[in-house]
Enzyme design. Sequence first.
Site, PDB file in Angstrom:
ATOM      1  N   CYS A   2      -6.396   0.158   8.808  1.00  0.00           N
ATOM      2  CA  CYS A   2      -6.485   0.091  10.306  1.00  0.00           C
ATOM      3  C   CYS A   2      -6.468  -1.065  10.952  1.00  0.00           C
ATOM      4  O   CYS A   2      -6.821  -1.932  10.020  1.00  0.00           O
ATOM      5  CB  CYS A   2      -7.647   0.871  10.877  1.00  0.00           C
ATOM      6  SG  CYS A   2      -8.038   2.608  10.334  1.00  0.00           S
ATOM      7  N   ARG A  27      -0.135  -3.253   7.175  1.00  0.00           N
ATOM      8  CA  ARG A  27      -1.287  -2.910   6.603  1.00  0.00           C
ATOM      9  C   ARG A  27      -1.381  -1.223   6.256  1.00  0.00           C
ATOM     10  O   ARG A  27      -2.261  -1.176   5.461  1.00  0.00           O
ATOM     11  CB  ARG A  27      -2.461  -3.390   7.824  1.00  0.00           C
ATOM     12  CG  ARG A  27      -2.774  -4.751   7.953  1.00  0.00           C
ATOM     13  CD  ARG A  27      -3.575  -4.785   9.227  1.00  0.00           C
ATOM     14  NE  ARG A  27      -4.974  -4.454   8.889  1.00  0.00           N
ATOM     15  CZ  ARG A  27      -6.107  -5.340   8.718  1.00  0.00           C
ATOM     16  NH1 ARG A  27      -5.933  -6.499   8.737  1.00  0.00           N
ATOM     17  NH2 ARG A  27      -7.271  -4.914   8.460  1.00  0.00           N
ATOM     18  N   TRP A  73      -5.317   4.388   9.745  1.00  0.00           N
ATOM     19  CA  TRP A  73      -5.125   5.006   8.423  1.00  0.00           C
ATOM     20  C   TRP A  73      -6.231   5.992   8.264  1.00  0.00           C
ATOM     21  O   TRP A  73      -7.146   5.619   8.234  1.00  0.00           O
ATOM     22  CB  TRP A  73      -4.945   3.795   7.499  1.00  0.00           C
ATOM     23  CG  TRP A  73      -4.722   4.163   5.951  1.00  0.00           C
ATOM     24  CD1 TRP A  73      -3.229   3.971   5.535  1.00  0.00           C
ATOM     25  CD2 TRP A  73      -5.345   4.522   4.992  1.00  0.00           C
ATOM     26  NE1 TRP A  73      -3.073   4.337   4.363  1.00  0.00           N
ATOM     27  CE2 TRP A  73      -4.515   4.612   3.809  1.00  0.00           C
ATOM     28  CE3 TRP A  73      -6.830   4.841   4.757  1.00  0.00           C
ATOM     29  CZ2 TRP A  73      -4.952   4.938   2.636  1.00  0.00           C
ATOM     30  CZ3 TRP A  73      -7.196   5.300   3.440  1.00  0.00           C
ATOM     31  CH2 TRP A  73      -6.384   5.529   2.504  1.00  0.00           C
ATOM     32  N   ASN A  99     -12.265  -0.098  13.191  1.00  0.00           N
ATOM     33  CA  ASN A  99     -11.909  -0.206  11.820  1.00  0.00           C
ATOM     34  C   ASN A  99     -13.105   0.066  11.028  1.00  0.00           C
ATOM     35  O   ASN A  99     -14.276  -0.485  11.714  1.00  0.00           O
ATOM     36  CB  ASN A  99     -11.315  -1.360  11.451  1.00  0.00           C
ATOM     37  CG  ASN A  99      -9.939  -1.431  11.897  1.00  0.00           C
ATOM     38  OD1 ASN A  99      -9.443  -0.751  12.519  1.00  0.00           O
ATOM     39  ND2 ASN A  99      -9.473  -2.793  11.866  1.00  0.00           N
ATOM     40  N   GLY A 100     -13.227   0.863  10.179  1.00  0.00           N
ATOM     41  CA  GLY A 100     -14.367   1.186   9.167  1.00  0.00           C
ATOM     42  C   GLY A 100     -14.707   2.508   9.022  1.00  0.00           C
ATOM     43  O   GLY A 100     -14.011   3.290   9.714  1.00  0.00           O
ATOM     44  N   GLU A 485       0.560  -4.594 -14.500  1.00  0.00           N
ATOM     45  CA  GLU A 485       1.136  -4.950 -13.315  1.00  0.00           C
ATOM     46  C   GLU A 485       2.337  -4.584 -13.079  1.00  0.00           C
ATOM     47  O   GLU A 485       2.805  -4.103 -12.077  1.00  0.00           O
ATOM     48  CB  GLU A 485       0.797  -6.512 -13.000  1.00  0.00           C
ATOM     49  CG  GLU A 485       1.584  -7.235 -12.022  1.00  0.00           C
ATOM     50  CD  GLU A 485       0.815  -6.767 -10.637  1.00  0.00           C
ATOM     51  OE1 GLU A 485      -0.306  -5.974 -10.874  1.00  0.00           O
ATOM     52  OE2 GLU A 485       1.438  -6.848  -9.497  1.00  0.00           O
ATOM     53  N   LYS A 489       3.326  -2.006 -10.112  1.00  0.00           N
ATOM     54  CA  LYS A 489       4.445  -2.584  -9.151  1.00  0.00           C
ATOM     55  C   LYS A 489       5.500  -0.967  -9.158  1.00  0.00           C
ATOM     56  O   LYS A 489       5.944  -0.765  -7.910  1.00  0.00           O
ATOM     57  CB  LYS A 489       5.058  -3.766  -9.577  1.00  0.00           C
ATOM     58  CG  LYS A 489       5.318  -4.780  -8.973  1.00  0.00           C
ATOM     59  CD  LYS A 489       4.460  -5.449  -7.974  1.00  0.00           C
ATOM     60  CE  LYS A 489       3.169  -4.707  -7.343  1.00  0.00           C
ATOM     61  NZ  LYS A 489       2.074  -5.685  -7.327  1.00  0.00           N
ATOM     62  N   GLU A 492       4.136   1.954  -7.328  1.00  0.00           N
ATOM     63  CA  GLU A 492       3.579   1.630  -6.082  1.00  0.00           C
ATOM     64  C   GLU A 492       4.722   1.809  -5.132  1.00  0.00           C
ATOM     65  O   GLU A 492       4.798   2.350  -4.051  1.00  0.00           O
ATOM     66  CB  GLU A 492       2.845   0.279  -5.855  1.00  0.00           C
ATOM     67  CG  GLU A 492       2.256  -0.009  -4.689  1.00  0.00           C
ATOM     68  CD  GLU A 492       1.792  -1.554  -4.868  1.00  0.00           C
ATOM     69  OE1 GLU A 492       2.082  -2.214  -5.616  1.00  0.00           O
ATOM     70  OE2 GLU A 492       0.991  -1.760  -3.888  1.00  0.00           O
ATOM     71  N   HIS A 508      -1.667   5.573 -30.460  1.00  0.00           N
ATOM     72  CA  HIS A 508      -2.910   6.133 -30.044  1.00  0.00           C
ATOM     73  C   HIS A 508      -2.667   7.351 -28.962  1.00  0.00           C
ATOM     74  O   HIS A 508      -3.891   7.622 -28.367  1.00  0.00           O
ATOM     75  CB  HIS A 508      -4.071   5.213 -29.797  1.00  0.00           C
ATOM     76  CG  HIS A 508      -4.676   4.165 -31.105  1.00  0.00           C
ATOM     77  ND1 HIS A 508      -5.110   4.743 -32.086  1.00  0.00           N
ATOM     78  CD2 HIS A 508      -3.820   3.083 -31.467  1.00  0.00           C
ATOM     79  CE1 HIS A 508      -5.031   3.575 -33.017  1.00  0.00           C
ATOM     80  NE2 HIS A 508      -4.417   2.869 -32.525  1.00  0.00           N
ATOM     81  N   LYS A 607      -2.148  -2.229   3.133  1.00  0.00           N
ATOM     82  CA  LYS A 607      -2.164  -3.722   2.626  1.00  0.00           C
ATOM     83  C   LYS A 607      -3.508  -4.298   2.122  1.00  0.00           C
ATOM     84  O   LYS A 607      -3.823  -4.696   1.051  1.00  0.00           O
ATOM     85  CB  LYS A 607      -1.528  -4.774   3.467  1.00  0.00           C
ATOM     86  CG  LYS A 607      -1.420  -6.145   2.979  1.00  0.00           C
ATOM     87  CD  LYS A 607      -0.546  -6.256   1.800  1.00  0.00           C
ATOM     88  CE  LYS A 607      -0.523  -7.758   1.207  1.00  0.00           C
ATOM     89  NZ  LYS A 607       0.166  -7.730  -0.127  1.00  0.00           N
TER      90      LYS A 607
HETATM   91  O1  M6R Z   1      -6.409  -8.110  -1.039  1.00  0.00           O
HETATM   92  P1  M6R Z   1      -6.654  -7.799  -2.331  1.00  0.00           P
HETATM   93  O2  M6R Z   1      -6.143  -8.697  -3.500  1.00  0.00           O
HETATM   94  O3  M6R Z   1      -8.208  -7.760  -2.639  1.00  0.00           O
HETATM   95  O4  M6R Z   1      -6.035  -6.518  -2.662  1.00  0.00           O
HETATM   96  C1  M6R Z   1      -6.372  -5.645  -3.716  1.00  0.00           C
HETATM   97  C2  M6R Z   1      -5.394  -4.589  -4.190  1.00  0.00           C
HETATM   98  O5  M6R Z   1      -5.648  -3.620  -3.023  1.00  0.00           O
HETATM   99  C3  M6R Z   1      -3.962  -4.812  -4.178  1.00  0.00           C
HETATM  100  O6  M6R Z   1      -3.646  -5.763  -5.072  1.00  0.00           O
HETATM  101  C4  M6R Z   1      -2.999  -3.563  -4.179  1.00  0.00           C
HETATM  102  O7  M6R Z   1      -3.304  -3.206  -5.695  1.00  0.00           O
HETATM  103  C5  M6R Z   1      -1.629  -4.143  -4.219  1.00  0.00           C
HETATM  104  N1  M6R Z   1      -1.151  -3.190  -3.112  1.00  0.00           N
HETATM  105  C6  M6R Z   1      -1.020  -4.024  -5.256  1.00  0.00           C
HETATM  106  O8  M6R Z   1       0.531  -4.355  -5.268  1.00  0.00           O
END
Ligand code: M6R
Length: 612
Positions: A2, A27, A73, A99-100, A485, A489, A492, A508, A607
């Site tokens: 949010c 965000r 959100w 927010n929260g 990673e 990516k 995501e 395995h 984000k």
């Molecule tokens: O802001 P942060 O680096 O703490 O965020 C951690 C994860 O939420 C963030 O890296 C998330 O996995 C990304 N969207 C990946 O691309």
Amino acid sequence: MCGIIGYTGKKKAMPLLMQGLKMLEYRGYDSSGIALAGQNEFKVYKKMGKLENLEAIVPRNAAALSGIGHTRWATHGGVTDANAHPHAGYRGKAVVVHNGIIDNYLELKQELQGKGANFLSETDTEVIAQLVEHYLVDQKMTPENAVLTTLGRLEGTYGLGVMFADHPGLIIGAKNGSPMVLGLGDKEVFLASDASSFAGLTRQVVYLQDKEIAILKPESWETRNLRNEAVFRNAEELTWNHEEAKKGDYDHFFLKEIFEQPQSVARAFGQGGRLVPEYGTAKLGGLNLDKREFFDIERVVFIGMGTALNAAQVGARMMESWARLPARAEDASEIRTGNPIVERNTLYFAVSQSGETADTIASIHEIQEKGGRVLGIVNTVGSSLARMCNGGVYIHAGPEISVASSKAFTNQLVVMGLIALFMGRMRVLSLTQGQAIVKEFGELPEKLQAALGCRSQIMALAKKYRNAKSMLFLGRGIMAPLAMEGALKLKEISYIHAEGYAAGNLKHGPLALISPEVPSVFIVANSQNLDRVVGNMAEVKARKGPVICVSNIDTPKLRNLADDLIIVPETCEELAPVVAALPLQLFAYYLAMELDRDIDRPRNLAKSVTTE
Ligand code: M6R
């Protein structure tokens, strides 16, 4: 997740709030809303879906000079117009954006319903508005006291903005576990969850601390603690530049941020200022430990979530390799829910782009509570994590707007590499070894620029593999976390299912997935693992699985096996993931383009994940 923006001043509030909400879109959100102040009333506009839906219902020429806005959100209650913020008390006297999460909202809701309050949403936030209104109207409190008394009843986390029908121009902000920042202009004040929402309008900011409120009027602002005592805070200058948060000529922020990496990585080593070629080491102000204290460290733990956790895994391998110190990476959410054993001579690092990730923050609280020393590896200056840590190193990636992280990842690797070099030079590395590593750091920007040259090859690959329903990413040693990673990516932003594994694990279990429809992406560095990875590639080929290989060495062994080979510049093994990350990011990007995905704002994701 949010986002909050508030404004009180001499200009029309509506366009500023809409602009702020647009800056907060990155965000992640599923509904949005605005409340505008009038004479003895406020007007609330809110809509589910994209901001265009809200824009369609807000009056274009609204005269209001103050207001609050929100991107939601969903957590408590579905994605509906009614659940979108702002939420008002049923008598229309107080209105809130939040927010929260309020943990005790159900008890409070029942109590207020018993007093006649009429609730219109399923959210936890609405109880805040109703409670403030109750103290304001039924107990005749001032707005400040009504908010403070309400905060005293809440259990949970909040970043809040509250407005009052009978006090146009007044906004009260509050913070507990969710970021809030004030932006100070000329006879105007902004309140926001994220300074980017007033980017370009002012660079003077005041970061609110937990259990504090801010009282905003057009010509003044003040901060108080929950006992209503004044807390004096100085304004700070925003460190990043508004232009950096714009897309420029790129179609997406993600692509722009990928292409920024030669420059952002150079910032991570201070354009050379953090490298000391003469002594073959790194210079990092902010670690706040003297050399003797570093000698006492027996173990290093890097903590993060998502991409930051993948970076942490690479960082742990760098630390073991260069400093010969036992090191590991930990998932912050697991630390939080477990009962971590905090050892005296262990040094902890919190790795985070935003500095606001709730799980990482909670895990750091837990470690600090148990006496652990935590340093930050953070991008966002002034963020909650940066403030909580006992020191640390900023990664200086600049604003990262795309939900999917790219330049923050490579800058995290570089900064962890610098720390590993610094500690390595104190422990086991010779001057000559240190100098060779310093040279490798210095060459990174040029090598990253060269690695970006694979763009057209990757575009063709994306066309070739656009129908894949699933992919495996495989690597050994320091490339194993990079495989995770690469998979993260891809899933995501393209929504193609992908898994990352240490290649040694292939036989395995994952090998059962291999078929002509499931491509495998191998990430290879010139190292002693090379032959073993080649063996894994052969196993995949033998089962008719397509093989894509990203490598920093061009050898017939790979050419004979790989269907597609992407060669990136060679560097030392510890820094190889920094360079090899770029083709993986581009691969995810162009596959997502092929599939017409919402690349900068992938579905369901935010984000910065500010709830646990
Ligand atoms: O802001 P942060 O680096 O703490 O965020 C951690 C994860 O939420 C963030 O890296 C998330 O996995 C990304 N969207 C990946 O691309």
